[in-house]
Design an enzyme around this catalytic site. Structure first.
Site, PDB file in Angstrom:
ATOM      1  N   ARG A   1      58.273  68.113  86.940  1.00  0.00           N
ATOM      2  CA  ARG A   1      57.253  69.043  87.064  1.00  0.00           C
ATOM      3  C   ARG A   1      56.737  69.831  85.775  1.00  0.00           C
ATOM      4  NH1 ARG A   1      59.539  72.218  84.575  1.00  0.00           N
ATOM      5  NH2 ARG A   1      58.139  73.866  85.128  1.00  0.00           N
TER       6      ARG A   1
ATOM      7  N   ASP B   1      48.635  75.166  84.129  1.00  0.00           N
ATOM      8  CA  ASP B   1      48.485  73.816  84.804  1.00  0.00           C
ATOM      9  C   ASP B   1      47.079  73.235  84.699  1.00  0.00           C
ATOM     10  OD1 ASP B   1      51.064  72.993  86.666  1.00  0.00           O
ATOM     11  OD2 ASP B   1      50.742  75.048  86.322  1.00  0.00           O
TER      12      ASP B   1
END
Length: 367
Positions: A53, A243
């Site tokens: 992740r 992100d």
């Protein structure tokens, strides 16, 4: 970076030359386990189930996933199938699509017989590029820490971060942690306030783990503690990762980042976002309106896993059985609350003009 004195990256090609090794982050901090990926589907599952992740690492894993796919089926249909499988594994992090687009652009024009070798070569380049980008972020962010250290000689610089934007979220160094690691290596006195980052606790389980194993002083705090620390002058600056950054400078990051930015703004604490250039999405002009926010399983909120007193790993439910749960995984911090964007090409203002001037090639890629 180092785990008890030994250098590790978060992902790598194994000695057989074709399979991929990765740290299984679902098992941290209680178990250090290496997973082996041998197919495109393995890579997709690793991304989807958060074995890996962090936006940069997701991109690197997707690139290797394409290489694994080309080893099995390098036809045009195989290329399309691999792309379509991987691109939907996670919706928010733009690095995933960026890496897949880079791989497809490299592979589509060449003979299928050459695709497997070319895929591994391009994936390796993406991995090494991530490491170099993060080294650049480290150097540019270090200047901010050095400036604060110069204003309080002999005292500790206290940095607050959120979620995990460390080397476990990238291939090496990290984004938000990169300047911290470099400051630590240069002998500066630095201490990190580590948000636990509910509901998945990436701060408590990952950031604290990697800082501790690398020897960086840190303290884990409940998510709601940051504002109190800022009110009492216990935070010199906040550095978080992201992100996706919109063209206007809006920043999408792990849920709770927006609240930290509000607290920092109210208390005059500089709030920086560290990002590699592939995280910039010039196709999105308004982050709050246009960035898709992933909603993940409610079990991340209702259940918690930890080590019991006798050493067993157990999962327990902490929410009443019949209570509905909402699990928004990210939020968007408007550019007006961001002091600066720490990139490999300098610390930028969070606006379109600054981003476009620093990364004109990213605008072309988005068009």
């Amino acid at each position: 970076m180092k785990v008890d004195g030994k250098h590790f990256r978060s992902i790598w090609r194994e000695r057989d030359g074709w399979s991929v090794g990765a740290i299984d982050q679902r098992r941290l901090p209680h178990e250090f386990v290496i997973a082996r990926l041998t197919s495109c589907e393995d890579a997709a599952v690793a991304i989807r189930d958060m074995l890996v992740r962090g936006a940069p690492l997701i991109g690197a894993t997707a690139a290797y996933g394409m290489a694994l796919a080309m080893r099995e089926d390098a036809s045009d249909a195989g290329l399309k199938r691999a792309y379509d499988t991987l691109v939907v594994a996670r919706p928010t992090a733009i690095n995933l699509k960026w890496a897949l687009d880079e791989m497809r652009a490299t592979l589509a024009p060449i003979d299928p017989l050459e695709r497997a070798e070319a895929a591994y070569a391009r994936a390796d380049e993406i991995v090494e590029q991530d490491v170099e980008i993060n080294r650049g972020i480290a150097g540019n962010g270090l200047k901010l820490i050095e400036a604060i250290a110069a204003r309080k000689p002999g005292e500790t610089v206290n940095v607050l971060t959120h979620c995990n934007a460390g080397w476990l979220a990238t291939v090496d160094w990290g984004t938000a942690t990169a300047p911290i690691y470099l400051a630590h290596e240069r002998g500066l006195k630095v201490h990190v306030w580590v948000d636990e980052t509910r509901p998945r606790n990436q701060g408590a389980s990952l950031t604290a783990w990697e800082l501790g194993h690398h020897g960086v002083p840190h303290t884990v705090i409940p998510d709601n503690t940051g504002g109190h620390l800022m009110q009492h002058g216990m935070v010199d600056l906040a550095i978080v990762g992201t992100d996706r950054v919109a063209a206007n400078g809006d920043v999408c990051n792990k849920i709770g980042t927006y609240l930290k930015a509000l607290a920092a703004h109210d208390n005059g604490v500089p709030f920086y976002v560290a990002l590699p250039s592939p995280t910039i999405d010039f196709a999105v002009h308004d982050g709050i309106r246009d960035i898709p926010i992933e909603q993940r399983s409610g079990t991340e909120v209702t259940d918690m896993t930890g080590r019991t007193a006798d050493g067993r790993l157990e999962t327990v439910r902490i929410v009443p059985e019949n209570s509905p749960v909402a699990n928004y995984a990210f939020d968007v911090t408007p550019a007006r609350l961001v002091t600066g964007l720490i990139t490999e090409r300098g610390v930028l203002k969070p606006d379109r003009a600054s981003l476009a001037a620093a990364f004109p090639e990213r605008i072309v890629a988005a068009e």
